[in-house]
Motif scaffolding. Structure first.
Motif, PDB file in Angstrom:
ATOM      1  N   SER A  53       0.808  -1.215   0.000  1.00 15.11           N
ATOM      2  CA  SER A  53       0.000   0.000   0.000  1.00 15.11           C
ATOM      3  C   SER A  53       0.842   1.266   0.000  1.00 15.11           C
ATOM      4  O   SER A  53       0.472   2.273  -0.613  1.00 15.11           O
ATOM      5  CB  SER A  53      -0.919   0.006   1.232  1.00 15.11           C
ATOM      6  N   LEU A  54       1.979   1.211   0.695  1.00 16.92           N
ATOM      7  CA  LEU A  54       2.828   2.396   0.825  1.00 16.92           C
ATOM      8  C   LEU A  54       4.267   2.023   0.471  1.00 16.92           C
ATOM      9  O   LEU A  54       5.159   1.993   1.327  1.00 16.92           O
ATOM     10  CB  LEU A  54       2.762   2.955   2.250  1.00 16.92           C
ATOM     11  N   PRO A  55       4.528   1.762  -0.799  1.00 20.85           N
ATOM     12  CA  PRO A  55       5.860   1.277  -1.181  1.00 20.85           C
ATOM     13  C   PRO A  55       6.966   2.296  -0.980  1.00 20.85           C
ATOM     14  O   PRO A  55       8.131   1.921  -0.849  1.00 20.85           O
ATOM     15  CB  PRO A  55       5.689   0.931  -2.669  1.00 20.85           C
ATOM     16  N   ASP A  56       6.612   3.592  -0.960  1.00 19.60           N
ATOM     17  CA  ASP A  56       7.646   4.615  -0.797  1.00 19.60           C
ATOM     18  C   ASP A  56       8.027   4.844   0.662  1.00 19.60           C
ATOM     19  O   ASP A  56       9.018   5.519   0.943  1.00 19.60           O
ATOM     20  CB  ASP A  56       7.179   5.934  -1.419  1.00 19.60           C
ATOM     21  N   GLN A 263      10.353   7.859  -4.420  1.00 18.48           N
ATOM     22  CA  GLN A 263      10.449   9.162  -5.053  1.00 18.48           C
ATOM     23  C   GLN A 263      10.040  10.273  -4.088  1.00 18.48           C
ATOM     24  O   GLN A 263       9.457  10.019  -3.033  1.00 18.48           O
ATOM     25  CB  GLN A 263       9.558   9.210  -6.307  1.00 18.48           C
ATOM     26  N   GLY A 264      10.354  11.508  -4.495  1.00 23.18           N
ATOM     27  CA  GLY A 264       9.942  12.672  -3.726  1.00 23.18           C
ATOM     28  C   GLY A 264      10.579  12.735  -2.359  1.00 23.18           C
ATOM     29  O   GLY A 264      11.726  12.337  -2.140  1.00 23.18           O
ATOM     30  N   HIS A 269      14.090  10.570   2.849  1.00 18.71           N
ATOM     31  CA  HIS A 269      13.989   9.847   4.114  1.00 18.71           C
ATOM     32  C   HIS A 269      14.788   8.547   4.051  1.00 18.71           C
ATOM     33  O   HIS A 269      15.531   8.214   4.983  1.00 18.71           O
ATOM     34  CB  HIS A 269      12.519   9.542   4.425  1.00 18.71           C
ATOM     35  N   TRP A 270      14.617   7.808   2.980  1.00 17.00           N
ATOM     36  CA  TRP A 270      15.376   6.563   2.819  1.00 17.00           C
ATOM     37  C   TRP A 270      16.879   6.841   2.834  1.00 17.00           C
ATOM     38  O   TRP A 270      17.643   6.132   3.486  1.00 17.00           O
ATOM     39  CB  TRP A 270      14.992   5.885   1.501  1.00 17.00           C
ATOM     40  N   LYS A 271      17.288   7.865   2.095  1.00 14.11           N
ATOM     41  CA  LYS A 271      18.719   8.122   1.951  1.00 14.11           C
ATOM     42  C   LYS A 271      19.364   8.475   3.291  1.00 14.11           C
ATOM     43  O   LYS A 271      20.465   8.029   3.598  1.00 14.11           O
ATOM     44  CB  LYS A 271      18.945   9.230   0.920  1.00 14.11           C
ATOM     45  N   PHE A 272      18.690   9.269   4.104  1.00 12.04           N
ATOM     46  CA  PHE A 272      19.343   9.633   5.364  1.00 12.04           C
ATOM     47  C   PHE A 272      19.282   8.478   6.363  1.00 12.04           C
ATOM     48  O   PHE A 272      20.236   8.250   7.115  1.00 12.04           O
ATOM     49  CB  PHE A 272      18.765  10.937   5.924  1.00 12.04           C
ATOM     50  N   ALA A 299      23.270  16.554   0.533  1.00 13.64           N
ATOM     51  CA  ALA A 299      22.960  17.634   1.478  1.00 13.64           C
ATOM     52  C   ALA A 299      21.474  17.676   1.855  1.00 13.64           C
ATOM     53  O   ALA A 299      21.148  17.840   3.042  1.00 13.64           O
ATOM     54  CB  ALA A 299      23.411  18.979   0.913  1.00 13.64           C
ATOM     55  N   PRO A 300      20.532  17.523   0.899  1.00 12.48           N
ATOM     56  CA  PRO A 300      19.122  17.531   1.318  1.00 12.48           C
ATOM     57  C   PRO A 300      18.808  16.446   2.343  1.00 12.48           C
ATOM     58  O   PRO A 300      18.032  16.670   3.277  1.00 12.48           O
ATOM     59  CB  PRO A 300      18.362  17.304  -0.004  1.00 12.48           C
ATOM     60  N   SER A 301      19.401  15.272   2.176  1.00  8.41           N
ATOM     61  CA  SER A 301      19.172  14.191   3.137  1.00  8.41           C
ATOM     62  C   SER A 301      19.776  14.528   4.494  1.00  8.41           C
ATOM     63  O   SER A 301      19.207  14.198   5.546  1.00  8.41           O
ATOM     64  CB  SER A 301      19.776  12.886   2.611  1.00  8.41           C
TER      65      SER A 301
END
Length: 909
Positions: A53-56, A263-264, A269-272, A299-301
């Motif tokens: 349901s929430l793959p991201d 995405q987005g 969130h995943w990256k950090f 840097a965004p992460s």
């Protein structure tokens, strides 16, 4: 046993683990442990479905549940202990708290669980945020897939905690028709199920709510030791912090990241989280680190990590403050280390190749910001804007009540201007939906946030967003325009379905001071709806006073000027008047041309202005004959207007009949291009400038309809052609052959005549404007020095360039038609012929040059390069030598200037 297994944690070992050394409570402990393991095994299957349901989203499966035992150990340390019953209840709440993060937990669709009313509300707000406009009710029946998907994710996030509460008692049917519960032990399910559900749901509540919901400890059951009591507040705090602090690489495995490719915002969130090592406790600080440095592209992460851990820090501090204030045992973890500043955080989460500098926008003095932006600095010194915003808010409130209370019969707005002892007061009252205290604080006073689309209001007024209600408010700052009128403001409000005791008064002493919120107390009866009273800082009849732009100093005329259509009756009462005048509901989209004209340009109440009224009626007849509709793709009228030129307005003194751009039926802007109205959308927060709702194709269709109407009624004469040629060329990049666009010695020149005229000449002087100008009625050239008509020499041409004003100029902006193949020349540092051509290629000068190339069979270069060589300094003298020379371009046929049409490489246009 692995040291990372949840069963190796101190919390498990001290409570539910088997005690091989002899356990007097072995049977009771074993029952709890067996029940928990059974629940964990079944729930693992359910939790695995979350990813569908929430793959991201980051991992919310059984590994997250198991890790909570570890973080619970961390936040408790040796400060707080649990007995087996508490550990069992806490562990079950671990399992269930995120078990509803997937549709599988609902037993039906998320939309069915949410209910039609709330689902349509959610769709409506999501549609608005995605598309920038509120949907029609029928659009909610089959919403765009991206909107529906976003709503499904939002609904799961918003309802998963409440749904988790139900999962203890929820059952599924097996293929054989048998009931399957997550918690098999009926006695334990009945004994602890309600508390487990409440605790699972509580991780989504505010911290303040915990103390109210979990006030008392629960005694042990008769079949358990007496000291196995349960402290629900302690467990709720542990669950909340264990869940909050469980942030590390286990939540975002590298391989899973690569497979799912979120995405987005989810991607960051995943990256950090991929970087984060297991947290540790140092003193009372939870410490997070990353072994791998964040590169510049990360840097965004990195910043998201800082913001996220600051959120955890706030949770820890809020729980600690709660327990301290209640005199309860405090948990060991009370803050997050290193989040005070980016520099300190970089010691824990290293960076490489860049330096974090906290350059985000900070607002240290919110009242001062509101003072600067909420009044004159945003809206200018235009006090009538405040009336527009207040009336719009009032109308939104009444329409909201009508959406929530079908059949509500008496929606109305009252506007009153009073004077007492030299002090003037404006009052705007509605009997709309009203506001509760929460809406006042987090809606009205949340500067810059439009409350109508907020989740809070959507949940407090279910059925509003999905019931067809379309608010006009957008930026969340309209109310603060009231300070244009004065600093002393009082707002009294009562929600339509609330009692008199729930009414509230909000008092302001200027925008830079904090308002005072109080009950209405002894005020007596407070009607449903909202009343705003403001003490005016200036006499309304003074220069720049409230009635400054009216002709008769009447409140009704001000309201008529600002409110061009209304869905709610507006009652206006003048100072000292005993009766009200009513502005009845009217729709610009359905009114006849005569009715629309009368609403836009109402008759003056002054009977002495007979001449002006005669002129108005003549203008109305012309408007009815000339106006055509502008419609959207669905066939709905979004404009009714006729093209006028500034020359029309000057000649006939028709400035009172300028075109109007409306925003939700309210005055936003004026234009000299047309009379009538065109619907707009705000181009800035003050909403005193607006772009058109219509797109370029819709405006083109209206322009063609206007042209055809002029032709059919024999009005498309040479003066009108000259005045509109620039507008038509901007819109269509071409002109009909019979449209005049320039003046020569022979009079107006049409497109079809230009080639033949140029063919008969070996040179042409393209006059480039000042000091030469032109009139359309009658068509003639004149010199600005003498303001007298002049006769153009035989080989001169004066292009009649009259281009559209706003808002048409925003639909067809200057330079939009320029030759793309010459755009390279825009960066030339001097006026090369290519750069000059690129600049003029989108206007009538460029149009004529193309026709001239056709007449002389030459190239643009052969025409313009010689002028460039003369440094664009051509001037010629009129026959009257007393007049100053005229600047322009002296263009000669290539055979005459020595340049063959094939002498240079250049494409003929």
């Amino acid at each position: 046993m692995s040291e990372h297994d949840y069963t190796s944690t101190s919390l498990w070992q001290n409570t539910l683990a088997a005690n091989p050394g002899g356990d007097p409570h072995h049977e009771q402990r074993e029952r709890l442990r067996t029940s928990y393991l059974g629940l964990r095994k079944k729930a693992a299957v359910l939790l695995q479905e979350n990813a569908h349901s929430l793959p991201d989203f980051t991992v919310h499966d059984i590994t997250h549940v198991d890790a909570l035992w570890e973080t619970a150990d961390l936040v408790c340390s040796d400060k707080v202990t649990l007995n087996p019953a508490e550990a069992y209840v806490l562990g079950c709440s671990f399992v269930l708290h995120d078990a509803a993060m997937g549709e599988a937990a609902y037993g039906t669709s998320v939309s069915d669980t949410l209910g039609e009313t709330r689902w349509r509300d959610l769709l409506s707000v999501a549609y608005y945020r995605e598309k920038g406009c509120w949907p029609e009710p029928e659009q909610l029946d089959s919403p765009p897939a991206d909107v529906a998907d976003a709503c499904r994710a939002t609904a799961i996030r918003e309802t998963h905690a409440e749904q988790a509460r139900r999962l203890v008692d929820h059952s599924w049917r097996s293929s054989a028709g048998n009931e399957i519960h997550l918690l098999d032990d009926v006695l334990l399910r009945e004994a602890y199920g309600p508390l487990i559900g409440d605790l699972a749901a509580s991780h989504w509540w505010s911290v303040d709510r915990l103390a109210n919901e979990f006030r008392r400890e629960a005694n042990s059951w008769p079949w358990q030791p007496r000291d196995w009591t349960i402290d629900p507040l302690k467990l709720a705090c542990i669950l909340r912090l264990a869940d909050a602090t469980q942030i590390d690489g286990r939540r975002a495995p590298t391989l899973l990241f690569a497979l799912r490719s979120p995405q987005g915002a989810s991607r960051e969130h995943w990256k950090f989280q991929t970087h984060v090592s297991r947290p540790d406790l140092n003193g009372d600080r939870v410490t997070y680190t990353s072994l791998r440095p964040f590169l510049a592209q990360d840097a965004p992460s990195w910043w998201l990590a800082l913001d996220y851990l600051r959120g955890i820090d706030q949770e820890l501090k809020a729980v600690d403050a709660l327990l301290h204030d209640l005199g309860r045992d405090r948990l060991a973890a009370r803050a997050v280390a290193g989040v005070d500043s980016p520099e300190r955080f970089a010691e824990h989460f290293r960076v490489q190749g860049w330096r974090p500098i906290d350059a985000t926008v900070k607002v240290s003095d919110v009242p001062a910001l509101v003072a600067r932006l909420g009044g004159e600095q945003l809206y200018g010194n235009e006090p009538e804007v405040a009336v527009r915003e207040l009336v719009q808010n009032a109308q939104d409130a009444v329409l909201a009540r009508e959406a929530l209370q079908p059949g509500f019969p008496d929606g109305r707005i009252e506007i009153r201007l009073t004077e007492a002892d030299g002090s003037w007061c404006l009052e705007v009252r509605d009997n709309g939906v009203g506001m509760d205290e929460e809406t006042l604080i987090h809606g009205l006073l949340d500067f810059g946030n439009s409350g109508w689309s907020s989740p809070g209001l959507r949940n407090r007024l279910p059925g509003l967003a999905g019931g067809g209600f379309k608010p006009s408010g957008r930026f969340g700052i309209g109310f603060f325009s009231v300070f244009l009128l004065g600093d002393q403001v009082e707002l009294v409000t009562r929600r339509y379905d609330a009692s008199v005791q729930d009414a509230r008064r909000l008092s302001f002493n200027g925008p830079s001071h904090r308002p005072l919120l109080t009950p209405t107390g002894t005020q007596g009866w407070v009607p449903e709806g909202t009343t705003v009273r403001v003490t005016l800082k200036k006499n309304p009849n003074d220069v720049k006073g409230l009635l400054y732009r009216t002709e008769d100093d009447r409140l009704r005329q001000l309201v008529q000027r600002l409110v061009l259509e209304n869905a709610v009756p507006i009652h206006t009462r003048e100072p000292a008047a005993t009766d009200s005048e009513v502005l009845t509901p009217f729709s610009l989209a359905t009114g006849s041309p005569a009715e629309v004209f009368d609403r836009l340009y109402p008759a003056s109440p002054d009977n002495l202005r007979i001449g002006e009224e005669k002129q108005r009626l003549q203008m109305r007849d012309d408007f009815v004959a000339r106006a055509t509709e502008l419609v959207d793709d669905g066939g709905k009228r979004i404009g009714l207007a006729t093209l006028w030129t500034d020359i029309d307005l000057y000649v006939h003194r028709l400035y009172n009949f300028q075109g109007t751009v409306t925003l939700s039926g309210f005055l936003a802007d004026r234009s000299l291009n047309f009379s009538g109205y065109l619907a707009g959308q705000p181009s800035r927060a003050s909403r005193d400038r607006a772009g058109l709702t219509a797109n370029s194709e819709q405006v083109q269709h209206w322009l063609r309809a206007q042209e055809q109407h002029f032709r059919d009624t024999q009005q498309f004469n040479e003066p009108l052609q000259l005045a509109l040629a620039g507008t038509f060329y901007r819109a269509f990049e071409a002109l009909p052959e019979d449209v005049a666009f320039a003046l020569t010695s022979q009079g107006p020149m049409r497109s079809s005549e230009a080639v033949a005229w140029a063919t008969q000449r070996d040179r042409v002087f393209l006059a480039a404007g000042a000091p030469l100008h032109w009139h359309a009625r009658p068509p003639r050239a004149y010199h600005l020095a003498s303001l007298e008509p002049v006769q153009l020499p035989d080989d001169w041409i004066l292009i009649c360039e009259s281009y559209p004003y706003a808002p048409l100029s925003e639909v067809f902006p200057f330079g939009s038609n320029r030759a793309a193949d010459y755009e390279f020349a825009r960066n030339h540092t001097r006026n090369t012929w290519q750069k000059v051509w690129w600049r003029m290629s989108g206007d009538l000068d460029g149009y004529f040059l193309r026709l001239l190339c056709e007449a002389w069979s030459c190239t643009l270069q052969s025409l313009l390069a010689p002028v460039e060589q003369r440094n664009w300094s051509d001037t010629l003298q009129l026959d009257d030598e007393s007049l100053s020379p005229v600047w322009g371009y002296l263009l000669t046929r290539p055979a005459a200037n020595g340049l063959d049409s094939s002498s240079r490489e250049d494409a003929t246009p």
